[in-house]
Write a protein that holds these residues in place. Structure first.
Motif, short mmCIF file in Angstrom:
data_model
loop_
_atom_site.label_atom_id
_atom_site.label_comp_id
_atom_site.label_asym_id
_atom_site.label_seq_id
_atom_site.Cartn_x
_atom_site.Cartn_y
_atom_site.Cartn_z
N ARG A 290 0.88 -1.32 -0.17
CA ARG A 290 0.39 -0.28 0.01
C ARG A 290 0.41 0.65 0.18
N ASN A 291 1.50 1.69 1.09
CA ASN A 291 2.75 2.36 0.62
C ASN A 291 4.41 2.98 0.21
N CYS A 292 4.37 3.01 -0.70
CA CYS A 292 5.49 2.74 -1.77
C CYS A 292 6.90 3.97 -0.80
N PHE A 293 7.74 3.53 -0.40
CA PHE A 293 8.82 4.49 0.54
C PHE A 293 9.76 4.31 -0.42
N SER A 294 10.62 5.24 -0.30
CA SER A 294 11.22 5.75 -1.37
C SER A 294 12.67 5.73 0.14
N THR A 295 13.47 4.33 0.40
CA THR A 295 14.15 4.38 1.62
C THR A 295 15.96 4.33 0.72
N LEU A 296 16.31 3.69 1.67
CA LEU A 296 18.32 4.25 1.63
C LEU A 296 18.83 4.86 0.71
N PHE A 297 17.95 6.53 1.19
CA PHE A 297 18.33 7.04 -0.09
C PHE A 297 20.47 7.26 0.49
N LEU A 298 20.91 7.20 -0.25
CA LEU A 298 22.47 7.64 -0.50
C LEU A 298 22.79 8.90 -0.10
N LEU A 299 23.00 10.14 0.76
CA LEU A 299 23.64 10.88 0.72
C LEU A 299 25.09 11.52 1.31
N GLY B 247 -0.63 6.25 -9.49
CA GLY B 247 -0.82 6.46 -8.07
C GLY B 247 0.26 6.67 -6.87
N GLN B 248 -0.39 6.89 -5.76
CA GLN B 248 0.95 7.30 -4.86
C GLN B 248 1.26 6.51 -4.00
#
Length: 611
Positions: A12-21, A213-214
């Motif tokens: 159900r939510n799609c999460f943008s994870t593991l940002f490489l910053l 969709g989101q």
């Protein structure tokens, strides 16, 4: 029985994870303490919460905060520049910038390759971290990475959901455009190639509104229609690109229609080499399907309306129109796997699909899931304020204090009563034991402990109930209920926790207890499914060498409280034994490196050898 041809059935939510910053900037610790004292003021009250985090600041004594933090500063000078969080921070601590973390380079160098490599294709609705809703996404990513490390060729087919953050995909390129059939028309479809955590991924993007969709689930399109289209589009791409994998591994009801399409259509065209393996991650979801819906993908839906094929047995006698994609997948796959040995036994004994599973028992296997120990590794985890392992465990104390400070929980000072931190990271659905989770809030508080719940509630009624609990408890010093999901925060919570709670009514496998143990959190679980295969009670004298947690069997609050009481008693009254449990669970190997070999054995039992 070894199957090397079409499985036996009546055709159900799609999460943008593991940002490489970039790396965190340094911050002077002593200055932070002075700032904290200023924030506390005469009444020792933190600043009001920011709009990003609505937990009111804790009322506590400033000397208690300083005592806990000063002890850290004295004992480990390397933490003197750590940026300690506060609930009044404009940016919540789990949304900070984190160091770069490329786990694709973390493969074990001493892993022996399999002698007879094969080409394995996963067809799935989820993949961690880019399209993760539950454990399915973790399993696909972990198993795919493990098989790659064993020397196999692996590809993952995934819908190109609109919500996927493309920045988390490396080398993303449009590979081709082709047509795939749906409801009487050939739909122009893009296929993109990319790499996620070292895994080659093919993204299917139709030109209609499917997968817009989101969130991963819950778009404006009919999900069953969309996934039937997706499964045929995957097979169509293999045909037009002349791709002949050894194994097509499908997951859950969303892709369980693929075995029907393969054996009754594409196997008569050009795809003759692949064999099909289905993994059932949760028997609760059946893929209920009308005959006319199945017909939209090009099959004759009426052909499958028999008890031997895909008829939903619950409709016999009153609604013969309904089919079950999951049942059809069981019948038509060459091998069927579920995610723990105990869950296999449970599914053979109960549930409307048990008769189908018994008929196909010779191709039904129970293989315990693993966890990806490169993603979940407290010694290298980029999200943690301090690293640790079984031999250097001091960093876990830092993580606990860090989370306590960030969430406004009372820190455990040297002379205060010991406060074990209990976490529960879960989807808030009936399966997970909602009444036991709400009971835990009261009981942990009564025992003088602390608890953090992290999760989302797909059902609005359940969501409102937990929102009310959050309003009631989140202003206090011991309970935090966070109705969201954050990959970064979940890593921090596992690292901070003394106890990980998994009170599921049923649990096919469960990953939370394994991840918790990987981070030194002692599990308290109900004895069911994969929980029964991975957690063994500390007070079970018949099996002391396996003991690693606290187990209860009933579904009532009394049974649960008994297990939690014993865990608290060990933590407070038997500190040496508790440290022994923590070290033991940190050293346990629940990695995919072990369990992937069992999947490879299943693959080898059904594959067609080149002649």
């Amino acid at each position: 029985m070894i199957i090397t041809s079409q499985p036996t059935s009546t055709p159900r939510n799609c999460f943008s994870t593991l940002f490489l910053l970039p790396n965190l900037k340094k911050y002077n610790f002593k200055k932070r303490v002075l700032t904290l004292k200023h924030e506390l003021g005469g009444n020792c009250r933190l600043k009001p919460p920011s709009r990003n985090f609505r937990v009111q600041a804790l009322e506590t004594e400033a000397n208690q905060l300083e005592a806990a933090i000063a002890e850290v500063s004295r004992s480990k000078s390397q933490y003197a520049d750590l940026i300690w969080p506060s609930p009044s921070d404009e940016i919540p601590f789990w949304k900070r910038e984190f160091p770069s973390w490329d786990i694709s380079t973390s493969d074990p160098v001493d892993l022996q390759k399999d002698s007879d490599p094969m080409h394995i294709v996963h067809v799935t609705a989820e993949m961690a971290p880019i399209a993760k809703v539950g454990g399915l996404g973790d399993v696909v990513t972990g198993l795919a990475r493990a098989c790659l490390m064993r020397g196999h060729t692996v590809d993952v087919f995934l819908p190109f959901y609109e919500c996927i953050n493309k920045q988390n995909i490396k080398e993303l390129t449009l590979a081709n455009t082709y047509n795939s059939y749906y409801d009487g028309s050939w739909i122009p479809t893009n296929v993109y190639r990319g790499v996620v955590l070292g895994i080659p991924v093919l993204f299917i993007e139709p030109s209609n509104n499917f997968f817009k969709g989101q969130s991963v689930y819950g778009g404006s399109y009919d999900e069953l229609d969309a996934y039937l289209f997706f499964t045929r589009a995957c097979l169509e791409w293999m045909q037009v690109s002349a791709t002949q994998p050894d194994i097509i591994h499908v997951h859950e009801w969303q892709t369980a229609g693929l075995p029907l399409l393969y054996w009754d259509m594409y196997q008569y065209l050009s795809l003759q080499k692949p064999r099909i393996v289905l993994t059932i991650h949760n028997m609760e979801h059946y893929g209920e399907c009308r005959q006319e819906q199945l017909s939209k993908c090009g099959l004759d839906g009426s052909t499958y309306a028999t008890e031997e094929k895909a008829m939903d047995d619950r409709t016999i006698g009153h609604n013969p129109e309904r089919l079950s994609l999951l049942k059809g997948g069981i019948v038509y796959s060459n091998a069927v796997v579920t995610v723990s040995p105990t869950y296999l036994k449970e599914t053979l004994c109960s549930g409307w699909l048990s008769a189908t599973l018994i008929r196909h028992r010779d191709k039904y296997f129970g293989i315990l899931n693993g966890i990806d120990t490169a993603i979940w590794n407290p010694a290298t985890d980029a999200f943690l304020p301090a690293k640790f392992d079984a031999n250097q465990i001091e960093g876990k104390k830092i993580c606990k204090l860090f989370v306590q400070r960030g969430l406004g929980l009372a820190p455990e000072a040297r002379d205060s009563a010991k406060m074990p931190l209990v976490i529960c990271i879960t989807r808030l659905v009936a399966q997970k034991g909602l009444h036991l989770i709400t009971n835990a809030i009261r009981h942990v508080e009564a025992l003088g402990g602390q608890m953090v719940i992290l999760g989302t509630a797909p059902d609005a009624r359940v969501g409102r109930e937990f929102e009310g609990l959050a309003e009631l408890h989140n202003q206090g010093p011991s309970i935090r209920i966070l109705l969201m999901y954050s990959e970064e925060l979940s890593h921090m919570l596992y690292a901070a926790a003394d106890i990980v709670l998994v009170p599921s009514i049923y649990e096919p496998c469960g990953l939370s207890q394994m991840i918790g143990m990987r981070y030194g959190a002692v599990p308290v679980v109900r004895k069911t499914g994969g929980l029964a295969d991975t957690v063994f009670d500390m007070d079970d004298q018949s099996n002391p060498e396996m003991a690693n947690g606290f187990v209860f069997e009933g579904i009532d609050e009394g049974s649960f409280n008994w297990a939690l009481d014993r865990a608290f008693s060990y933590y407070r009254e038997k500190p040496d034994e508790w440290r022994g449990i923590v070290k033991k669970v940190l050293q346990m190997d629940n990695s995919w490196n072990n369990t992937a070999g069992k999947y490879v054995d299943v693959y080898n039992s059904v594959r067609v050898r080149d002649r």
